[in-house]
Structure formats: C-alpha cells, structure tokens
Design a protein around this motif. Sequence first.
Motif, PDB file in Angstrom:
ATOM      1  N   VAL A   1      48.910 -32.232 -35.358  1.00 49.76           N
ATOM      2  CA  VAL A   1      48.225 -32.651 -35.781  1.00 49.76           C
ATOM      3  C   VAL A   1      48.936 -33.321 -37.469  1.00 49.76           C
ATOM      4  O   VAL A   1      47.656 -33.973 -37.634  1.00 49.76           O
ATOM      5  N   GLY A   2      49.831 -33.003 -37.249  1.00 45.72           N
ATOM      6  CA  GLY A   2      50.482 -33.631 -38.760  1.00 45.72           C
ATOM      7  C   GLY A   2      50.153 -32.722 -39.984  1.00 45.72           C
ATOM      8  O   GLY A   2      50.052 -33.276 -41.436  1.00 45.72           O
ATOM      9  N   ILE A   3      50.255 -31.603 -39.942  1.00 42.27           N
ATOM     10  CA  ILE A   3      50.230 -30.918 -41.287  1.00 42.27           C
ATOM     11  C   ILE A   3      51.651 -30.734 -41.628  1.00 42.27           C
ATOM     12  O   ILE A   3      52.589 -30.406 -40.894  1.00 42.27           O
ATOM     13  N   PRO A   4      51.934 -31.451 -42.775  1.00 44.88           N
ATOM     14  CA  PRO A   4      52.858 -30.736 -43.758  1.00 44.88           C
ATOM     15  C   PRO A   4      53.228 -29.602 -44.006  1.00 44.88           C
ATOM     16  O   PRO A   4      52.407 -28.186 -44.241  1.00 44.88           O
ATOM     17  N   GLU A   5      54.278 -29.149 -43.716  1.00 44.56           N
ATOM     18  CA  GLU A   5      55.243 -27.773 -44.447  1.00 44.56           C
ATOM     19  C   GLU A   5      55.211 -27.036 -42.790  1.00 44.56           C
ATOM     20  O   GLU A   5      53.975 -25.625 -43.518  1.00 44.56           O
ATOM     21  N   TYR A   6      54.435 -26.996 -41.948  1.00 42.28           N
ATOM     22  CA  TYR A   6      52.994 -26.580 -41.017  1.00 42.28           C
ATOM     23  C   TYR A   6      53.822 -25.101 -41.129  1.00 42.28           C
ATOM     24  O   TYR A   6      52.954 -24.239 -40.191  1.00 42.28           O
ATOM     25  N   LYS A   7      54.931 -24.771 -40.579  1.00 38.29           N
ATOM     26  CA  LYS A   7      55.468 -23.275 -40.173  1.00 38.29           C
ATOM     27  C   LYS A   7      55.036 -22.592 -41.669  1.00 38.29           C
ATOM     28  O   LYS A   7      54.868 -20.771 -41.102  1.00 38.29           O
ATOM     29  N   THR A   8      54.938 -22.459 -42.740  1.00 38.12           N
ATOM     30  CA  THR A   8      54.501 -21.604 -43.748  1.00 38.12           C
ATOM     31  C   THR A   8      52.856 -22.209 -43.961  1.00 38.12           C
ATOM     32  O   THR A   8      52.272 -20.796 -43.849  1.00 38.12           O
ATOM     33  N   ARG A   9      51.987 -23.274 -44.019  1.00 38.10           N
ATOM     34  CA  ARG A   9      50.857 -23.702 -44.483  1.00 38.10           C
ATOM     35  C   ARG A   9      49.982 -22.505 -42.957  1.00 38.10           C
ATOM     36  O   ARG A   9      49.213 -22.158 -43.030  1.00 38.10           O
TER      37      ARG A   9
END
Length: 326
Positions: free
Chosen positions: A139-147
């Motif tokens: 869905v396009g969340i930046p830095e998804y692995k930490t966020r």
Amino acid sequence: MAELLRVNNLKTYFDRYDGVVKAVDGVSYKVDYGETLAIVGESGSGKTQSVLSLLRLIKGNGRIVDGEAIFEGKDLLKLSKEELRQIRGKDISIVFQDPMTSLNPIMRIGIQIMEPILWHKIMSDKEARERAIELLRVVGIPEYKTRVWDYPFQFSGGMRQRVMIAIALACNPKLVIADEPTTALDVTVRAQILNLLSDMKEEFKTSVIFITHDVTLAMNFADTIMVMYAGKIAEYAPIDKFIRNPLHPYSNGLISSTLDINAKEGTLKPIPGNPPSLVNPPSGCRFHPRCPYAQDICKEVEPEYREVEDGHYVACHLVKGGKFNA
C-alpha cells in the motif's frame, strides 16, 4: 461475469422519537466477481446504511425489515451471528470513512493488520507478521519494515487510509466495501488512494463497492454506478452508458453541480432545495419537490424502477424508450 453478491428489496428502518426513518427502502442491485460498483448520492441518501446492512452493522435502533443479500449462495441477512463473523473481515471487508477514528489509537499498526488474520486462523503468528509487513509495502508506506510497529498518531491522514486498506486486504477478501475513503483528504492524496484501490483490485482480483457523494469520482473509478436518493435507487447503469446517457433528473443534477476546472464560469448549477425527511417522505417520486421537470403524475404516483435499455435501470415517469422526455 459470474455474480458474487445480489441484494433484493433491502429495507432498513430506524426507530426514532419522531417516527420511523426509512433509510433504505427497497434497494436491489448486484456485484459481479472483479466488478467495482459505485453508490452515489447526497448525505442521508442511504448509501452507507445500504452496505452496513449487509453485514448487520447498523446501530441498535435500526432493523432490517425485508430483503435478501445473497453472497455466494448464502443469505447474509439470515446467517447466525457466528456464521456472519466468519465472513466479516475474511470474505467481505470494509474501509471505513474516517481513518482518524477507525484505527485503535493504542494498538500498533502491525498488530491491527494481524488481528483479522489471526482471528480467522488463516496464518500462524509469524506468517501474520510477515503478511502485515508485506501489506504495508504493497500500500506504499515508506520504511514499512520499521513503521509496521508505529502507532496511528505517527501517520498522516493519507497514510492512515493506506493502513485501513491494508487491514481490509489482510485476509484476501472477495469483496471490499470502501465507504467514502477519500473524505477529508487533499486532491493529490485522494488520487493516490483511488489509484491504490484500483491497483489492489487488479492484484488481488477483488470486487469493490465504492461509496461516494462525488459522481465524477464514480465515473472515473467504477464499472457500474448506482445513484441513490432518499433511500431509493434513482438510476443504475454500466458506467459507459451512464456517462453517455444519464437519464434521471437527479443524476443530471449531481453531474451539473460538480465543479469542472475546464468549464466556463457560471456553469456550476447546484440542485435547489434540500433532501426530504425520511420519516415523512414526499408522495410520488421523492425527488419531485426539487425536480425542475416535475409533473402532476410525479407528485402523486411513485415511479416504477425499471430497465429502459440493456442493464440500464431508472425510476422516473419521464423516461421512455431510453430517453428523457420532459
């Protein structure tokens, strides 16, 4: 296309101190596999209640008094609470209107995405965590692995709406209901969310019911459009036929009252008056007090909701032979 959902004569009423509100009053439609149906109308037209009724999520003073909602051969309105729980979130999911209040403020985003997966026992805890991370990427969340382990307050409104879409897609549902998912978002973010929904529909082969008050959004996004007014369907058509030939005066009023940046000054024409009370709706056609073409029959006789050309339905006395005759 094969049929996924068929709604027949749905009626949802709400008991209030001043009478009975007929919020949804005899609505029928269908959604095919892979189809996007847009439900359009002003606030209070019954758009949201018509879909919340499918999953029996209406408020305590509401009651479904008639109708069927056949989803893959099962009538959703006749299922037990436990049977319905097995469908909610898994086969049918909802992107609610306001991401500011729909997300739990004290739960991390990843946990909220994992919740329906674990509740329906689709994956193990480890697999669900990986799924949550992957969905945030999709869905396009930046830095998804930490966020993925952040809280909702750490996200903007547009990012929260992306998270809501990720939650809705968590169990690979067959039908996603998007209830005005672009409300309160700026134009750029709104376009991003609509593009995301389109991409998700193609990638996951999901059917979509898209609820909006913006008829131009519907015409750009949907395969089929259903225009609601005062709890009833005014018009229902494949989007190409609706664009070429909108027939109901209310449909044309919605189109005329939408701002077109390419149009000349003075072409914006709002619909006069206000929507009627659904406790005591007008006799005949419910739109007649606001319709510039209303005739005596419109004030006295309720118009028949009928097919006027292949797949194109309308409820108006003045439509004959697929043409509007005022």
